[in-house]
Scaffold this active site. Structure first.
Site, PDB file in Angstrom:
ATOM      1  N   ASP A  18      18.231  47.868 -26.255  1.00  0.00           N
ATOM      2  CA  ASP A  18      17.016  48.589 -27.053  1.00  0.00           C
ATOM      3  C   ASP A  18      16.797  49.880 -26.287  1.00  0.00           C
ATOM      4  OD1 ASP A  18      14.609  48.022 -28.809  1.00  0.00           O
ATOM      5  OD2 ASP A  18      13.331  48.419 -26.837  1.00  0.00           O
ATOM      6  N   GLU A  20      13.891  53.341 -25.916  1.00  0.00           N
ATOM      7  CA  GLU A  20      12.498  53.753 -26.566  1.00  0.00           C
ATOM      8  C   GLU A  20      12.695  55.268 -26.691  1.00  0.00           C
ATOM      9  OE1 GLU A  20       9.600  52.041 -26.989  1.00  0.00           O
ATOM     10  OE2 GLU A  20      10.611  50.363 -26.428  1.00  0.00           O
ATOM     11  N   HIS A 162       5.726  48.311 -25.305  1.00  0.00           N
ATOM     12  CA  HIS A 162       7.119  48.550 -25.637  1.00  0.00           C
ATOM     13  C   HIS A 162       7.898  48.949 -24.395  1.00  0.00           C
ATOM     14  CE1 HIS A 162       7.467  47.453 -30.035  1.00  0.00           C
ATOM     15  NE2 HIS A 162       6.188  47.802 -29.865  1.00  0.00           N
TER      16      HIS A 162
END
Length: 231
Positions: A18, A20, A162
């Site tokens: 993942d 950001e 997140h």
């Protein structure tokens, strides 16, 4: 928009990843500020992880409201070029699991392009998009990560914002739950090759299909999978 597909099959090494970012579109100059990845081996989440914050050479702007990562926090963090070798080494030889893969791959490929690397992530690794996998399994339902965690009873109490590593850890649990009907496959010798039969949906970008290894499930595996998701 590129179209991604998914496959459930025997994988020797999986990396759940993942990112950001400072925004939603790298074409507008937005950059990666965090990369997190965890390893799944033989259906177990291992302690092998990759986690780096990245100095994006621009302000994070309103994205701070999503991830909480501030400009001040990123001042002395390495630039993407300084972490790229370690990242590519970590994912080498693995299949990547990403939720909404076009988003993360778009940013990762942009970062590679900026530092002069012409190859794309999907040229190096097969990709499983869990967003597309969820749509295939449960059409007409919600498919974001929070919804999947509720569906499979995965604890997200630590997820107040997140975060690339935390979201990768959670997605790893989600993926194992999503493919629970395939658990018998991983008891086989890891060197046994999958038998070719009618394909499940294959994880690849259509235009790069010749560069991606495709693994097919046999009839028994497909039946096991289908029976599992009828329950």
């Amino acid at each position: 928009m590129r179209q991604f597909y998914v496959i459930i099959a025997i994988m020797e090494r999986l990396i759940v990843m993942d990112t950001e970012t400072t925004g939603i579109d790298p074409k507008e100059g937005h950059r990666i500020i965090e990369v997190g990845a965890v390893e799944i081996s033989k259906r177990e989440i291992t302690t092998s992880e990759f986690h780096k914050y990245v100095q994006p050479n621009r302000n994070v702007g309103d994205s701070v409201n999503i991830h909480g990562i501030t400009d001040k926090f990123l001042i002395n963090k390495p630039q993407f070029e300084q972490i790229s070798d370690d990242l590519l080494t970590f994912i080498d030889g693995a299949t990547l699991i990403i939720h909404n893969a076009p988003f993360d791959l778009g940013f990762l490929n942009n970062e590679l392009k900026i530092i002069g690397i012409k190859k794309k992530i999907e040229d190096l690794c097969p990709v499983i998009d869990t967003l597309e996998l969820s749509k295939e399994q449960r059409p007409g339902t919600m498919h974001n990560l929070d919804a999947l965690c509720r569906r499979f009873g995965i604890d997200t109490s630590a997820r107040t914002r997140h975060g690339a590593l935390l979201d990768a850890q959670i997605l790893a649990q989600v993926y194992i739950a999503m493919t629970g009907g395939q658990s018998i496959l991983f008891n086989e010798d890891e060197n046994i090759k999958a038998q070719t039969s009618d394909p499940l949906i294959v994880s690849k970008i259509l235009e790069n299909k010749d560069n991606i290894k495709v693994i097919y499930a046999n009839e028994e595996e497909v039946e096991t999978h289908n029976n599992y998701f009828k329950n």
